[in-house]
Design an enzyme around this catalytic site. Structure first.
Site, PDB file in Angstrom:
ATOM      1  N   ASN A 185       0.597  -1.012  -0.323  1.00 43.10           N
ATOM      2  CA  ASN A 185      -0.037  -0.074   0.380  1.00 43.10           C
ATOM      3  C   ASN A 185       1.464   1.367   0.060  1.00 43.10           C
ATOM      4  O   ASN A 185       1.588   2.066   1.262  1.00 43.10           O
ATOM      5  CB  ASN A 185      -0.645   0.281   1.734  1.00 43.10           C
ATOM      6  CG  ASN A 185      -2.475   1.698   1.789  1.00 43.10           C
ATOM      7  OD1 ASN A 185      -1.578   1.880   0.288  1.00 43.10           O
ATOM      8  ND2 ASN A 185      -2.911   1.103   2.025  1.00 43.10           N
ATOM      9  N   ARG A 192      -2.544  -2.186  -3.849  1.00 48.12           N
ATOM     10  CA  ARG A 192      -3.522  -1.568  -3.761  1.00 48.12           C
ATOM     11  C   ARG A 192      -3.630  -0.275  -4.326  1.00 48.12           C
ATOM     12  O   ARG A 192      -2.660   1.052  -3.823  1.00 48.12           O
ATOM     13  CB  ARG A 192      -3.230  -1.358  -2.317  1.00 48.12           C
ATOM     14  CG  ARG A 192      -4.682  -0.491  -1.998  1.00 48.12           C
ATOM     15  CD  ARG A 192      -5.183   0.351  -0.354  1.00 48.12           C
ATOM     16  NE  ARG A 192      -6.146   1.459  -0.618  1.00 48.12           N
ATOM     17  CZ  ARG A 192      -6.761   2.741  -0.046  1.00 48.12           C
ATOM     18  NH1 ARG A 192      -5.560   2.872   0.804  1.00 48.12           N
ATOM     19  NH2 ARG A 192      -7.640   3.005  -0.039  1.00 48.12           N
ATOM     20  N   HIS A 247     -13.135   2.089  -0.595  1.00 49.57           N
ATOM     21  CA  HIS A 247     -12.976   0.561   0.836  1.00 49.57           C
ATOM     22  C   HIS A 247     -13.776  -0.829  -0.150  1.00 49.57           C
ATOM     23  O   HIS A 247     -14.702  -1.804   0.699  1.00 49.57           O
ATOM     24  CB  HIS A 247     -14.247   0.906   1.677  1.00 49.57           C
ATOM     25  CG  HIS A 247     -13.260   2.219   2.685  1.00 49.57           C
ATOM     26  ND1 HIS A 247     -14.338   3.224   3.268  1.00 49.57           N
ATOM     27  CD2 HIS A 247     -12.027   2.599   3.102  1.00 49.57           C
ATOM     28  CE1 HIS A 247     -13.721   3.858   3.969  1.00 49.57           C
ATOM     29  NE2 HIS A 247     -12.456   3.737   4.133  1.00 49.57           N
ATOM     30  N   ARG A 280     -13.312  14.449   7.858  1.00 52.45           N
ATOM     31  CA  ARG A 280     -14.333  14.315   6.911  1.00 52.45           C
ATOM     32  C   ARG A 280     -16.110  14.847   7.010  1.00 52.45           C
ATOM     33  O   ARG A 280     -16.224  13.951   7.598  1.00 52.45           O
ATOM     34  CB  ARG A 280     -13.982  13.429   5.816  1.00 52.45           C
ATOM     35  CG  ARG A 280     -12.587  13.179   5.447  1.00 52.45           C
ATOM     36  CD  ARG A 280     -12.649  12.451   3.842  1.00 52.45           C
ATOM     37  NE  ARG A 280     -11.641  11.484   4.523  1.00 52.45           N
ATOM     38  CZ  ARG A 280     -11.458  10.753   4.248  1.00 52.45           C
ATOM     39  NH1 ARG A 280     -12.485   9.263   3.252  1.00 52.45           N
ATOM     40  NH2 ARG A 280      -9.898   9.730   4.319  1.00 52.45           N
ATOM     41  N   GLU A 286      -7.792  -5.765   4.062  1.00 48.67           N
ATOM     42  CA  GLU A 286      -7.920  -5.474   3.030  1.00 48.67           C
ATOM     43  C   GLU A 286      -5.958  -6.168   2.441  1.00 48.67           C
ATOM     44  O   GLU A 286      -6.509  -6.708   0.804  1.00 48.67           O
ATOM     45  CB  GLU A 286      -7.746  -4.493   2.858  1.00 48.67           C
ATOM     46  CG  GLU A 286      -8.606  -3.425   2.681  1.00 48.67           C
ATOM     47  CD  GLU A 286      -8.973  -2.083   2.912  1.00 48.67           C
ATOM     48  OE1 GLU A 286      -8.906  -2.106   4.600  1.00 48.67           O
ATOM     49  OE2 GLU A 286      -9.260  -1.039   2.577  1.00 48.67           O
TER      50      GLU A 286
END
Ligand code: ADP
Length: 394
Positions: free
Chosen positions: A7, A88, A177, A236, A379
């Site tokens: 990642n 990723r 996601h 956010r 993930e």
């Protein structure tokens, strides 16, 4: 067969090395502050943790050090043991609906799509190029965050804006996601022993999104054109009325991207609590009777519930709701309050079972009309599995 999951961020590179014969993690770690002073790496393996400051000029440097260390620490004996690298990747627009073998065309597309993910896509390319330089022809696979959401219907992914914005500029919901939501769906398939079920997957961490899934396919999701949309998050805002933007520009003498930056970086839990973006801090402050922390947590819970309710109706009822990511896996009171708000839908959870953190557990009681699970997301494993499958079926 050893596969490494990568990642790559703009100044960091996280890795997990798997032995895929038994899906075991052999080593994991992170290279931080790449291209900035005081760069360092951390590698965990065999119950040990190594941390060291080292100059890392760029991602190529980081990958070089990583591979050297894997050999120095006898985690692998030679680079030939690494049979594949899984990356990723954040944004594949509407071109990529599943993971792919990385070719020159994929790299060109990542570069071409960079205005859709200005921080992430260029960093992903740096990661790919660094491994290509270090490992030559070892096959690499790209696993897109957006891919799982490509099954959404036009009705779900279009905004009610001039159609030209979609056709000419690519303005639509993409969703993010996806790898985590896909993992949730696969885990539930394993647990329920079937593929035909309706679920709502709640990935609630620092970033967060909710996903409506039917028969293993995404029907709708809360993040949108960018990861700013949907539920309230750590920093956010989630969905807001866009007219706020020119209004605040005027009030604070900012330009549009500065206000959008505020919506991304100083809103959410941090914005409302004026204290922290971290749910642990917020819960701690609630113990101290901080009213703004209480307000922030209540709003957070409400936004998750709003989306679950919406998707319950969209799916025409739901068989299972699952929680994952930092808050979803660990925050006992947040899960409890979300589930209490869903009692009207027949959700009943066992508060004893809900006291568990960071492990797979079924929270719902036998009387509950909807099964509720906590599933720790993985993930990295999804990336490694896709990489292995694509390499083996080339
Ligand atoms: P990211 O989206 O950056 O991957 P994570 O999934 O790691 O983030 O989630 C981070 C969030 O998880 C933080 O808000 C943190 O407060 C929350 N979290 C982690 N552990 C706990 C805990 N024990 N209790 C409550 N919240 C927790």
């Amino acid at each position: 067969m050893k596969i490494i999951s990568i990642n790559a961020g703009s100044s960091s590179l996280k890795f997990t090395l798997f032995e895929m014969d038994n899906e075991e993690v052999i080593a994991t770690g992170v290279f931080e502050r790449i291209g900035i002073e005081n760069s360092k790496y951390t590698i965990k393996y065999n119950g040990e943790k190594i941390e060291q400051e080292i100059e890392l000029k760029d991602h190529t440097d980081a990958v070089k050090v990583l591979l050297e260390k894997l050999i120095d620490l006898s985690i692998i004996n030679s680079l030939e043991e690494i049979k594949g690298v899984g990356h990723r990747l954040v944004h594949g627009k509407d071109k990529y609906s599943s993971s792919v073998l990385i070719t020159d065309e994929v790299v060109q597309d990542l570069e071409a799509f960079k205005e859709f993910a200005p921080l992430h896509n260029p960093a992903n390319v740096l990661g790919i190029k660094a491994f290509k330089e270090a490992l030559g022809d070892v096959p690499m696979v790209g696993v897109f965050d957006t891919a799982f959401h490509q099954t959404m219907s036009e009705e779900a992914y279009l905004y009610a804006v001039p159609y030209k914005w979609y056709k000419e500029y690519g303005v639509r919901k993409y969703g993010f996601h996806g790898t985590s939501h896909r993992y949730m769906a696969l885990k539930m398939k394993e647990i329920l022993g079937k593929e035909n079920f309706k679920m709502i997957s709640c990935h609630i961490g620092n970033g967060g999104s909710i996903c409506a899934i039917k028969d293993m396919k995404c029907v709708d999701t809360s993040m949108g054109f960018t990861p700013l949309a949907g539920i309230m998050m750590g920093t956010r805002s989630g969905d807001v009325d866009p007219s706020i933007i020119p209004y605040v520009m005027e009030k604070e003498g900012k330009n549009a991207s500065e206000v959008v930056d505020d919506l991304n970086k100083v809103s959410g839990l941090l914005g409302l609590s004026e204290y922290s973006s971290d749910m642990r801090d917020i819960l701690g402050q609630i113990e101290e009777n901080n009213p703004k922390a209480l307000l922030a947590k209540n709003k957070y819970v409400r936004r998750v519930v709003d989306y679950i309710a919406q998707y319950y109706v969209l799916l025409g009822g739901v068989d299972v709701i699952c929680f994952t990511a930092g808050v979803g896996e660990n925050s006992v009171p947040v899960r409890r309050e979300i589930c209490e708000a869903l009692e009207v839908l027949g959700v009943k959870i066992d508060n004893e079972l809900n006291n568990k953190r960071g492990q797979e557990v079924k929270l719902s009681t036998n009387e509950s009309k909807i099964d509720v699970y906590v599933i720790p997301t993985d993930e990295e494993l999804m990336i490694a599995r896709d990489t292995m499958n694509i390499i083996q079926n080339r």
